[in-house]
Design a protein around this motif. Structure first.
Motif, PDB file in Angstrom:
ATOM      1  N   PHE A   1       0.831  -1.200   0.000  1.00 61.99           N
ATOM      2  CA  PHE A   1       0.000   0.000   0.000  1.00 61.99           C
ATOM      3  C   PHE A   1       0.870   1.256   0.000  1.00 61.99           C
ATOM      4  O   PHE A   1       1.914   1.298   0.645  1.00 61.99           O
ATOM      5  N   GLU A   2       0.395   2.278  -0.695  1.00 60.36           N
ATOM      6  CA  GLU A   2       1.021   3.591  -0.580  1.00 60.36           C
ATOM      7  C   GLU A   2       0.243   4.420   0.424  1.00 60.36           C
ATOM      8  O   GLU A   2      -0.985   4.383   0.462  1.00 60.36           O
ATOM      9  N   TYR A   3       0.964   5.143   1.271  1.00 56.89           N
ATOM     10  CA  TYR A   3       0.354   5.986   2.290  1.00 56.89           C
ATOM     11  C   TYR A   3       1.049   7.332   2.260  1.00 56.89           C
ATOM     12  O   TYR A   3       2.274   7.410   2.391  1.00 56.89           O
ATOM     13  N   THR A   4       0.271   8.378   2.055  1.00 53.48           N
ATOM     14  CA  THR A   4       0.831   9.722   1.932  1.00 53.48           C
ATOM     15  C   THR A   4       0.373  10.595   3.093  1.00 53.48           C
ATOM     16  O   THR A   4      -0.819  10.700   3.372  1.00 53.48           O
TER      17      THR A   4
ATOM     18  N   THR B   1       5.245  10.144   0.603  1.00 55.64           N
ATOM     19  CA  THR B   1       4.574   8.871   0.335  1.00 55.64           C
ATOM     20  C   THR B   1       5.463   7.697   0.707  1.00 55.64           C
ATOM     21  O   THR B   1       6.650   7.672   0.368  1.00 55.64           O
TER      22      THR B   1
ATOM     23  N   ILE C   1      -6.245   0.807   5.165  1.00 53.11           N
ATOM     24  CA  ILE C   1      -6.068   1.546   3.926  1.00 53.11           C
ATOM     25  C   ILE C   1      -7.182   1.164   2.967  1.00 53.11           C
ATOM     26  O   ILE C   1      -7.502  -0.018   2.815  1.00 53.11           O
TER      27      ILE C   1
ATOM     28  N   ASP D   1      -6.085   8.207   2.112  1.00 50.46           N
ATOM     29  CA  ASP D   1      -5.761   6.789   1.981  1.00 50.46           C
ATOM     30  C   ASP D   1      -6.470   5.942   3.033  1.00 50.46           C
ATOM     31  O   ASP D   1      -6.666   4.738   2.843  1.00 50.46           O
TER      32      ASP D   1
ATOM     33  N   GLU E   1      -6.023  11.268   6.481  1.00 54.91           N
ATOM     34  CA  GLU E   1      -5.576  11.199   5.099  1.00 54.91           C
ATOM     35  C   GLU E   1      -6.584  10.422   4.251  1.00 54.91           C
ATOM     36  O   GLU E   1      -7.281   9.524   4.732  1.00 54.91           O
TER      37      GLU E   1
ATOM     38  N   GLU F   1      -8.354   0.831  -0.805  1.00 55.08           N
ATOM     39  CA  GLU F   1      -7.765   0.727  -2.151  1.00 55.08           C
ATOM     40  C   GLU F   1      -8.618   1.447  -3.180  1.00 55.08           C
ATOM     41  O   GLU F   1      -9.828   1.425  -3.116  1.00 55.08           O
TER      42      GLU F   1
END
Length: 201
Positions: free
Chosen positions: A71-74, A79, A199, A128, A126, A201
């Motif tokens: 997963f990407e988390y910003t 990020t 998170i 996400d 966020e 998607e």
């Protein structure tokens, strides 16, 4: 308001506009000591980074990001990509899910080397993250004060997070409240905090 009395996880620590439950110690000292030592030495820690007003800031505090998938988390305009779970992190996740009845697919870990390192006022809202989803916060190591401040009224609530303890934030907490971990000269030892999250998607 300071809340340092005996914990009851059914009690909402916030007076309104959110839900925070403190479960107290869920990992007894020997097990908490084991996890602290393991996390200090086996997690892929990196100094946290943030882009503030176009300037790259690197913190002394270290972080790591793990999850079911990469997963990407910003956050703070930076990020991160999730690493695969370790066996120990999955064990911790299972315990927290059983305790809370929630499910999580990722975990952000923070390493505070001593009381000089803290976290400024912020909310975990966020895009996400699952909106109004639960965040399970597990603490190992030095006891530290954790504070909440309402975004409109500025009223505050604070609690002492113990070694091996669990705190859960859910509902509209992130929408209406900020939280922080203030620095303190009283803490000379490290603290590891794990925040289990979901998170989307």
């Amino acid at each position: 308001m300071d809340l340092f009395s005996s914990p009851d996880e059914t009690t909402n620590l916030l007076p309104h506009d959110g839900i925070v439950n403190y479960y107290g110690v869920v990992f007894q000292k020997a097990l908490a000591d084991f996890f602290l030592e393991h996390l200090l030495n086996n997690i892929e820690w990196k100094n946290d980074e943030a882009i503030i007003f176009g300037k790259r800031i690197v913190t002394k505090r270290k972080v790591a990001w793990y999850g079911d998938k990469p997963f990407e988390y910003t956050y703070s305009n930076s990020t991160k990509q999730a690493l695969p779970w370790t066996k120990e992190l999955l064990e911790l996740k299972t315990v927290i899910e059983v305790q809370t009845g929630e499910t999580f697919n990722s975990c952000l870990l923070n390493l505070y080397h001593d009381g000089n390192e803290g976290m400024a006022w912020h909310s975990d809202a966020e895009l996400d993250l699952k909106k109004n989803g639960a965040i399970g916060s597990v603490s190992f190591g030095s006891e530290r004060k954790f504070a909440f401040k309402h975004k409109r009224s500025s009223e505050t609530v604070s609690i002492l997070l113990e070694h091996g303890s669990l705190l859960v934030m859910k509902g509209e907490t992130q929408t209406h409240w900020l939280h922080r971990m203030p620095p303190t000269r009283l803490s000379k030892k490290p603290r590891v905090n794990l925040t289990f999250r979901t998170i989307v998607e």
